[in-house]
Design an enzyme around this catalytic site. Structure first.
Site, PDB file in Angstrom:
ATOM      1  N   HIS A 119       0.830  -1.204   0.000  1.00  0.00           N
ATOM      2  CA  HIS A 119       0.000   0.000   0.000  1.00  0.00           C
ATOM      3  C   HIS A 119       0.872   1.265   0.000  1.00  0.00           C
ATOM      4  CE1 HIS A 119      -4.369  -0.216   0.190  1.00  0.00           C
ATOM      5  NE2 HIS A 119      -4.389   1.021   0.636  1.00  0.00           N
TER       6      HIS A 119
ATOM      7  N   ASP B  15      -3.466   7.021  -1.718  1.00  0.00           N
ATOM      8  CA  ASP B  15      -4.722   6.615  -2.346  1.00  0.00           C
ATOM      9  C   ASP B  15      -4.389   6.060  -3.725  1.00  0.00           C
ATOM     10  OD1 ASP B  15      -7.378   6.160  -2.720  1.00  0.00           O
ATOM     11  OD2 ASP B  15      -8.008   8.261  -2.741  1.00  0.00           O
ATOM     12  N   GLY B  16      -5.339   5.327  -4.305  1.00  0.00           N
ATOM     13  CA  GLY B  16      -5.161   4.792  -5.645  1.00  0.00           C
ATOM     14  C   GLY B  16      -4.453   3.458  -5.711  1.00  0.00           C
ATOM     15  N   ASN B  17      -4.171   2.838  -4.560  1.00  0.00           N
ATOM     16  CA  ASN B  17      -3.408   1.592  -4.567  1.00  0.00           C
ATOM     17  C   ASN B  17      -4.129   0.448  -5.277  1.00  0.00           C
ATOM     18  OD1 ASN B  17      -0.952   2.158  -2.693  1.00  0.00           O
ATOM     19  ND2 ASN B  17      -2.694   3.022  -1.584  1.00  0.00           N
ATOM     20  N   GLY B  18      -5.443   0.361  -5.112  1.00  0.00           N
ATOM     21  CA  GLY B  18      -6.193  -0.712  -5.754  1.00  0.00           C
ATOM     22  C   GLY B  18      -6.149  -0.610  -7.269  1.00  0.00           C
ATOM     23  N   ARG B  19      -6.373   0.597  -7.793  1.00  0.00           N
ATOM     24  CA  ARG B  19      -6.360   0.776  -9.247  1.00  0.00           C
ATOM     25  C   ARG B  19      -4.973   0.506  -9.828  1.00  0.00           C
ATOM     26  NH1 ARG B  19      -9.321   6.486  -9.031  1.00  0.00           N
ATOM     27  NH2 ARG B  19      -8.414   6.297  -6.947  1.00  0.00           N
TER      28      ARG B  19
ATOM     29  N   ARG C  94      -4.292  -3.251  -9.884  1.00  0.00           N
ATOM     30  CA  ARG C  94      -4.969  -3.919 -11.000  1.00  0.00           C
ATOM     31  C   ARG C  94      -4.287  -3.602 -12.330  1.00  0.00           C
ATOM     32  NH1 ARG C  94      -9.029  -2.810  -7.325  1.00  0.00           N
ATOM     33  NH2 ARG C  94      -9.614  -0.795  -8.220  1.00  0.00           N
TER      34      ARG C  94
ATOM     35  N   TYR D  80     -13.829 -10.194  -3.346  1.00  0.00           N
ATOM     36  CA  TYR D  80     -12.489  -9.622  -3.547  1.00  0.00           C
ATOM     37  C   TYR D  80     -11.943  -9.064  -2.242  1.00  0.00           C
ATOM     38  CZ  TYR D  80      -9.134  -6.083  -5.342  1.00  0.00           C
ATOM     39  OH  TYR D  80      -8.042  -5.290  -5.582  1.00  0.00           O
TER      40      TYR D  80
END
Length: 383
Positions: free
Chosen positions: A221, A225-229, A232, A263
């Site tokens: 992480h 912010d934006g770690n998930g996008r 992927r 998920y």
């Protein structure tokens, strides 16, 4: 039988700690016996899908690629609770790929940023993944330097000034902490290890590498912010490498979006477990298989559009008609009325109605049941 992940294998007691707190982190282990069959099945389905798409010809391949990339960008943002305008996403991708889709919609900066990141990951998949590249992706996602109303560190690892990086849910004062990432002081070493592994570890199947990279990145992480996008996008980059091609014919993010609750549940269980990530890998492979199922729908729609335009193209009088028919083929939200036509094509109501009547006369549109102010129109069924 167990196979080592990045370095060695070992046996771990199941205790209540985060995966990154284990002594041997990030030396992941998994059961090769458990994953061999599903991995081989997914790889086989990948190959069959690519073969079918390549048989379509270049124009239809480009259309399928555009549809898939559009869905991937939209669904990846939806997983994070953000809704992007489909026409803006499609226009941004088409412009960057040099595809002619008629009139292009104006595109907001936040849409451009997500598209830029995704295309860089999938079109430039052979280029090495570096810290600077990740910083560029992050800056593209947050062009204003803010996430919502909050100012965040952009284009750099999080610095810890905002306190622990936690994933929480629940009302204020009764939050539940699902996960806490490594402290900021660990990030330079953590990310150096991750990036070196991603580029140098060649003994792992690229699909398997995509599953591990996704988990590893979101566990570290590294950004505020934006770690998930970004995780992927990294997984999509690994999948592009697995196929040795930039064209995308299935959307992993669409598969994850369908199974969004699962998920987050499998992520939480894995991140609170030991270094055996077999269940996460199996979940990832199952989700990828579902994504390939979704490619069948893309293929059906591409073929339907091609058949429609073979009949319709000689009868189109102007670009407005071409634009609106494409909107209907893409899945127009709500009902198409003359007032919506006028607004979307920026013409007078009388001009919009003339366009519509012309297409009805040529058998390309039909008038829906109802009349007066509620009159709406749909594509004709073309046999």
């Amino acid at each position: 039988m167990r196979r080592k992940g990045s370095i060695i294998s070992a046996t771990y007691a199941v205790i209540d700690m985060y995966i990154h707190e284990h002594r041997d982190w990030p030396r992941f282990i998994w059961s090769e016996q458990a994953i061999t069959v599903p991995l081989a099945a997914v790889r086989h389905r990948q190959g069959r899908l690519i073969g079918r798409m390549e048989a379509l010809g270049l124009n239809l391949q480009a259309e399928a690629n555009l549809a898939t990339l559009t869905e991937d960008v939209i669904k990846s943002s939806e997983i994070e609770g953000e809704t992007l305008d489909k026409e803006q996403v499609r226009s941004s991708i088409a412009r960057r790929l040099g595809l002619d889709i008629g009139a292009l919609s104006p595109v907001d900066r936040d849409v451009e940023g997500v598209v830029e990141m995704m295309l860089d990951a999938t079109q430039n998949y052979v280029q090495p993944l570096t810290a600077e590249r990740l910083f560029g992706w992050h800056a593209a996602l947050f062009p204003t330097g803010r996430s919502g109303m909050s100012r965040i560190v952009v284009g750099a690892w999080r610095d810890g000034r905002s306190g622990p990086m936690q994933v929480v849910s629940g009302p204020f004062g009764r939050e539940r902490v699902h996960f806490e990432a490594p402290v900021a002081s660990r990030l330079p070493d953590e990310m150096a290890a991750f990036l070196a592994w991603f580029e140098q570890e060649h003994s792992i199947d690229p699909v398997l590498k995509g599953a591990i990279a996704h988990l590893w990145f979101v566990t570290v992480h590294p950004f505020e912010d934006g770690n998930g996008r970004i995780a992927r996008a990294i997984a999509d980059m690994a999948l592009a490498r697995s196929e040795d091609g930039p064209q995308r014919f299935y959307s992993m993010s669409a598969g994850i979006r369908v199974a969004r609750k699962g998920y987050y549940a499998i992520l939480e269980r894995t991140q609170r477990g030991d270094l055996d990530i077999t269940k996460w890998i199996l979940w990832f492979l199952a989700c990828l298989s579902q994504a390939i199922d979704g490619a069948e729908r893309v293929l059906v729609n591409v073929l339907r559009k091609a058949a429609f335009w073979r009949v319709a193209e000689p009868h189109i009088s102007n670009d407005r008609q071409r634009l609106m028919l494409n909107r209907l083929l893409e899945g127009f939200e709500g009902k198409l009325t003359s007032s919506k036509w006028a607004k979307l094509t920026k013409v007078s109501p009388d001009t919009a109605l003339r366009d519509i009547v012309d297409l009805i006369a040529k058998g390309l549109l039909t008038r829906d049941h109802g009349g007066g102010r509620s009159t709406s129109y749909s594509l004709s069924t073309m046999e």
